[in-house]
Design a protein around this motif. Sequence first.
Motif, PDB file in Angstrom:
ATOM      1  N   ASP A  68     -23.585-105.343  83.294  1.00  0.00           N
ATOM      2  CA  ASP A  68     -23.056-105.885  84.557  1.00  0.00           C
ATOM      3  C   ASP A  68     -21.545-105.676  84.641  1.00  0.00           C
ATOM      4  O   ASP A  68     -20.854-105.545  83.630  1.00  0.00           O
ATOM      5  N   THR A  69     -21.051-105.678  85.875  1.00  0.00           N
ATOM      6  CA  THR A  69     -19.616-105.568  86.128  1.00  0.00           C
ATOM      7  C   THR A  69     -19.140-106.841  86.802  1.00  0.00           C
ATOM      8  O   THR A  69     -19.714-107.274  87.798  1.00  0.00           O
ATOM      9  N   ILE A  70     -18.081-107.415  86.273  1.00  0.00           N
ATOM     10  CA  ILE A  70     -17.485-108.618  86.854  1.00  0.00           C
ATOM     11  C   ILE A  70     -16.403-108.164  87.820  1.00  0.00           C
ATOM     12  O   ILE A  70     -15.475-107.452  87.442  1.00  0.00           O
ATOM     13  N   SER A  71     -16.544-108.576  89.074  1.00  0.00           N
ATOM     14  CA  SER A  71     -15.616-108.094  90.097  1.00  0.00           C
ATOM     15  C   SER A  71     -14.474-109.071  90.384  1.00  0.00           C
ATOM     16  O   SER A  71     -13.432-108.671  90.889  1.00  0.00           O
ATOM     17  N   ASP A  72     -14.652-110.342  90.077  1.00  0.00           N
ATOM     18  CA  ASP A  72     -13.630-111.349  90.362  1.00  0.00           C
ATOM     19  C   ASP A  72     -12.679-111.438  89.167  1.00  0.00           C
ATOM     20  O   ASP A  72     -12.947-112.140  88.198  1.00  0.00           O
ATOM     21  N   THR A  73     -11.575-110.695  89.236  1.00  0.00           N
ATOM     22  CA  THR A  73     -10.616-110.663  88.132  1.00  0.00           C
ATOM     23  C   THR A  73      -9.210-110.959  88.629  1.00  0.00           C
ATOM     24  O   THR A  73      -8.879-110.704  89.782  1.00  0.00           O
ATOM     25  N   SER A  74      -8.398-111.510  87.741  1.00  0.00           N
ATOM     26  CA  SER A  74      -6.978-111.738  88.011  1.00  0.00           C
ATOM     27  C   SER A  74      -6.177-111.010  86.949  1.00  0.00           C
ATOM     28  O   SER A  74      -6.425-111.172  85.753  1.00  0.00           O
ATOM     29  N   SER A  75      -5.210-110.237  87.376  1.00  0.00           N
ATOM     30  CA  SER A  75      -4.422-109.429  86.456  1.00  0.00           C
ATOM     31  C   SER A  75      -3.458-110.279  85.650  1.00  0.00           C
ATOM     32  O   SER A  75      -3.226-111.456  85.936  1.00  0.00           O
ATOM     33  N   ALA A  76      -2.861-109.647  84.665  1.00  0.00           N
ATOM     34  CA  ALA A  76      -1.890-110.313  83.803  1.00  0.00           C
ATOM     35  C   ALA A  76      -0.612-110.597  84.585  1.00  0.00           C
ATOM     36  O   ALA A  76      -0.231-109.844  85.479  1.00  0.00           O
ATOM     37  N   VAL A  77       0.029-111.696  84.228  1.00  0.00           N
ATOM     38  CA  VAL A  77       1.325-112.017  84.793  1.00  0.00           C
ATOM     39  C   VAL A  77       2.365-111.366  83.897  1.00  0.00           C
ATOM     40  O   VAL A  77       2.458-111.669  82.711  1.00  0.00           O
ATOM     41  N   VAL A 130     -12.073-102.507  81.510  1.00  0.00           N
ATOM     42  CA  VAL A 130     -12.138-103.229  80.246  1.00  0.00           C
ATOM     43  C   VAL A 130     -13.595-103.523  79.916  1.00  0.00           C
ATOM     44  O   VAL A 130     -14.308-104.128  80.724  1.00  0.00           O
ATOM     45  N   ALA A 131     -14.030-103.080  78.734  1.00  0.00           N
ATOM     46  CA  ALA A 131     -15.382-103.369  78.248  1.00  0.00           C
ATOM     47  C   ALA A 131     -15.300-104.584  77.329  1.00  0.00           C
ATOM     48  O   ALA A 131     -14.488-104.620  76.405  1.00  0.00           O
ATOM     49  N   ILE A 132     -16.148-105.568  77.603  1.00  0.00           N
ATOM     50  CA  ILE A 132     -16.107-106.841  76.890  1.00  0.00           C
ATOM     51  C   ILE A 132     -17.450-107.089  76.228  1.00  0.00           C
ATOM     52  O   ILE A 132     -18.492-106.972  76.879  1.00  0.00           O
ATOM     53  N   ASP A 133     -17.414-107.430  74.947  1.00  0.00           N
ATOM     54  CA  ASP A 133     -18.623-107.829  74.235  1.00  0.00           C
ATOM     55  C   ASP A 133     -18.677-109.345  74.178  1.00  0.00           C
ATOM     56  O   ASP A 133     -17.825-109.978  73.538  1.00  0.00           O
ATOM     57  N   THR A 174     -18.437-105.159  81.892  1.00  0.00           N
ATOM     58  CA  THR A 174     -17.177-104.481  82.201  1.00  0.00           C
ATOM     59  C   THR A 174     -16.465-105.210  83.334  1.00  0.00           C
ATOM     60  O   THR A 174     -17.090-105.926  84.119  1.00  0.00           O
ATOM     61  N   ALA A 175     -15.179-104.999  83.397  1.00  0.00           N
ATOM     62  CA  ALA A 175     -14.367-105.588  84.464  1.00  0.00           C
ATOM     63  C   ALA A 175     -13.212-104.649  84.761  1.00  0.00           C
ATOM     64  O   ALA A 175     -12.734-103.924  83.880  1.00  0.00           O
TER      65      ALA A 175
END
Length: 170
Positions: A126-135, A82-85, A43-44
Amino acid sequence: MQRSKNDVWVGLFVVLGVVAVLFLALQSANLLSLNFSSGYRVTAKFDNIGGLKPKAAVKSAGVVVGRVDSISFDDKSFQALVAIDLDKRFAFPKDSSLKILTSGLLGEQYIGVQAGADEKNLAAGDTISDTSSAVVLENLISQFLYSKAADGPATPSPAAPTTTTAPAKK
């Protein structure tokens, strides 16, 4: 009897053609994914997902490594969850980062994975914490217009008139 046999074969080929066209249409619209290999879910959280949709591609170096499973809203952090497979063939380090990108100028959005350097890999849950949002294009345009308005009107400075006076005659 021969004619009815031919009609059955023609009907069968027409049905197969319709099924093939339907399959291609659903596949190209990312509404159907036939992925029989198992993977792991991470997830992120993103501040803004823009136009990201479930079943959107997750890519790393241009290669599809997974799909977005679901999108929800976390009412505690006020962020999109957001849940990612991810495909089990691809192991990414725990410090990998995610960025929402756009295919082309106005194309569909997908998640780009930038691999990190950690020795431990991501695992299921696991959760990914380093994310960048959409432009968001509208935000870029408004920032551009706001910065131009803050600069002030672009008026040319008037040229000082050049007058020369001749010395007075005696």
